[in-house]
Design an enzyme around this catalytic site. Structure first.
Site, PDB file in Angstrom:
ATOM      1  N   CYS A 248       3.675  -1.306  -1.500  1.00 35.81           N
ATOM      2  CA  CYS A 248       3.718  -2.307  -2.573  1.00 35.81           C
ATOM      3  C   CYS A 248       2.360  -2.569  -3.201  1.00 35.81           C
ATOM      4  O   CYS A 248       2.203  -2.509  -4.430  1.00 35.81           O
ATOM      5  CB  CYS A 248       4.365  -3.598  -2.072  1.00 35.81           C
ATOM      6  SG  CYS A 248       3.416  -4.508  -0.844  1.00 35.81           S
ATOM      7  N   HIS A 296       4.426  -9.225   0.295  1.00 38.95           N
ATOM      8  CA  HIS A 296       4.914  -8.260  -0.695  1.00 38.95           C
ATOM      9  C   HIS A 296       4.406  -8.638  -2.077  1.00 38.95           C
ATOM     10  O   HIS A 296       4.213  -9.812  -2.396  1.00 38.95           O
ATOM     11  CB  HIS A 296       6.447  -8.229  -0.692  1.00 38.95           C
ATOM     12  CG  HIS A 296       7.016  -7.109  -1.505  1.00 38.95           C
ATOM     13  ND1 HIS A 296       6.912  -5.786  -1.144  1.00 38.95           N
ATOM     14  CD2 HIS A 296       7.708  -7.111  -2.689  1.00 38.95           C
ATOM     15  CE1 HIS A 296       7.512  -5.020  -2.039  1.00 38.95           C
ATOM     16  NE2 HIS A 296       8.004  -5.810  -2.989  1.00 38.95           N
ATOM     17  N   HIS A 308       8.382  -2.463  -8.455  1.00 38.62           N
ATOM     18  CA  HIS A 308       7.694  -2.566  -7.163  1.00 38.62           C
ATOM     19  C   HIS A 308       8.126  -1.430  -6.250  1.00 38.62           C
ATOM     20  O   HIS A 308       9.101  -0.710  -6.524  1.00 38.62           O
ATOM     21  CB  HIS A 308       7.966  -3.916  -6.505  1.00 38.62           C
ATOM     22  CG  HIS A 308       9.388  -4.088  -6.042  1.00 38.62           C
ATOM     23  ND1 HIS A 308       9.726  -4.685  -4.852  1.00 38.62           N
ATOM     24  CD2 HIS A 308      10.583  -3.733  -6.607  1.00 38.62           C
ATOM     25  CE1 HIS A 308      11.056  -4.703  -4.717  1.00 38.62           C
ATOM     26  NE2 HIS A 308      11.588  -4.135  -5.774  1.00 38.62           N
TER      27      HIS A 308
END
Length: 333
Positions: A248, A296, A308
Site C-alpha cells: 500500500c 493502510h 490502492h
C-alpha cells in the site's frame, strides 16, 4: 586616500559641496518616487481555486433559475404552438364550408343579375293554379332564411376559432420574445462562467484503469493519480515499491515519486509528510489513511473511491473508502 586615487580637481563655478547636496536630493527623490510607485501599484495575488470556485457558485446561483425559467417558457411555447396548430386544422373544413356557402350565394346572385329570374321563378309567376304562387314564395323565403342561418353559423364558428388563434398567436409571440431574452441572459452568464473556469487549473482527468476524476487541481496530483491508476491489476507484494508490484505505501510512494515528491515507504511516516485536511475538504490526489494504527493508505480519487494495493491475493484496484475505518486525509503536494 589610496595612492592610486587622486583627489578630483575642483572645477570653477559651482562648489563641490553643492553638487553633492543636489545628488543626494535627486537620489532621495528617486527613491521616494520608486516607493510611491510600489505603493500605488501593489502586486495582486492570483485568486485561489477555492475563490474561483466560490465565484462560479455565485454565478451558477443566477444561472440555474434562469435555465429553469427558460425551460418553463419553452414548454409553454411548445404547448401553445400545438394548440394553435390544432385550431388551424379544425378551421380548415370550416373555412371550406364557409367558402362553398358563399360561392353558392354568389352564384345565385350572379345568375339572377345576368339572366334574370330563373325558369322556376317564371313558372311560378305564370302559374294559374290558385294559391300556388303564394305557397312557393313562402317556401323560397324559408329556404333563403335557412341558407342564411347555415352560412351565419359557419361564419360564427370560424370567427370563434379565429379569435382563439389570434390570442394564441399573441401569446406565442410574447413567449418567443421571452425565450430570446432568457437565451441572451443565459449566454451572458455562461460566458462569465467560462471566463472564470479558464482561470482554474486542469481539473478533470481520465486515467487508464480508473474512472473519470474531477476536482484535480494540482499537476503533482494529476501525475500521481495517472501513475497509480496505470498500476491497476499489478499484484500486491509485501515490501514492494514497483514498478510491477506494490504494497500500500509502496504504491503511494511510487505514484508521487513520478510527480517529483519523495515519500517514505511507511504509512506512519507518510501520515506526517503532508498537511492534514478534513474529509469535506479532501481532493483527488490526497492520501487517505485507515485504522487507528495507520496500517493502510490509498490514493484518494474523489467521490468516495481510492486506488490502492489492498492485500496479498488482491491486485492494485479502485475501491470504496468506506470498507475500512478512515483515520484521515493528508495532502502531500
Amino acid at each position: 586616500m589610496p595612492p592610486y586615487r587622486h583627489a578630483p580637481s575642483q572645477p570653477t563655478g559651482r562648489p563641490v559641496g553643492t553638487r553633492r547636496v543636489v545628488r543626494r536630493l535627486l537620489t532621495l527623490v528617486a527613491a521616494v518616487a520608486v516607493g510611491a510607485g510600489l505603493l500605488a501599484a501593489p502586486a495582486h495575488a492570483a485568486p485561489s481555486v477555492d475563490e474561483i470556485d466560490a465565484q462560479i457558485d455565485k454565478q451558477w446561483e443566477k444561472l440555474e433559475p434562469t435555465i429553469e425559467q427558460f425551460n418553463k417558457v419553452r414548454s409553454q411555447l411548445k404547448a401553445n404552438q400545438k394548440k394553435s396548430a390544432d385550431l388551424q386544422k379544425k378551421m380548415v373544413p370550416l373555412e371550406l364550408e364557409s367558402a362553398l356557402a358563399m360561392n353558392k350565394v354568389g352564384d345565385i346572385a350572379s345568375r339572377y343579375y345576368m339572366q334574370g329570374p330563373s325558369q322556376e321563378m317564371g313558372a311560378l309567376l305564370v302559374s294559374t293554379k290558385p294559391g300556388t304562387l303564394a305557397e312557393q314564395l313562402v317556401i323560397l323565403d324559408r329556404l333563403a332564411q335557412e341558407q342564411h342561418r347555415q352560412i351565419a353559423g359557419v361564419l360564427a364558428v370560424r370567427d370563434k376559432y379565429n379569435a382563439q388563434k389570434q390570442k394564441l398567436d399573441q401569446l406565442i409571440a410574447t413567449e418567443k420574445k421571452q425565450q430570446a431574452d432568457l437565451s441572451a441572459k443565459r449566454k451572458q452568464i455562461d460566458a462569465e462562467i467560462k471566463r472564470l473556469t479558464k482561470m482554474l487549473p486542469v481539473t478533470s482527468i481520465r486515467p487508464a484503469g480508473c474512472p473519470k476524476i474531477d476536482g484535480v487541481v494540482s499537476s503533482a496530483a494529476r501525475t500521481a493519480i495517472k501513475t497509480a491508476c496505470a498500476q491497476v491489476g499489478d499484484p500486491y507484494v509485501w515490501g514492494a515499491t514497483g514498478p510491477n508490484s506494490f504494497d500500500c505505501s509502496g504504491l503511494t510512494q511510487y505514484a508521487y515519486k513520478a510527480a517529483g515528491i519523495s515519500l517514505t515507504h511507511f504509512t506512519g511516516a507518510q501520515w506526517n509528510e503532508g498537511r492534514h485536511v478534513s474529509r469535506s475538504d479532501a481532493r483527488p490526489g490526497d492520501l487517505v489513511f485507515f485504522g487507528s494504527d495507520l496500517h493502510h493508505v490509498g490514493l484518494y480519487l474523489g467521490n468516495g473511491v481510492m486506488v490502492h494495493a489492498p492485500r496479498t491475493g488482491k491486485p492494485v484496484q479502485v475501491s470504496s473508502i468506506s470498507t475500512m475505518p478512515i483515520a484521515g486525509f493528508v495532502r502531500v503536494y
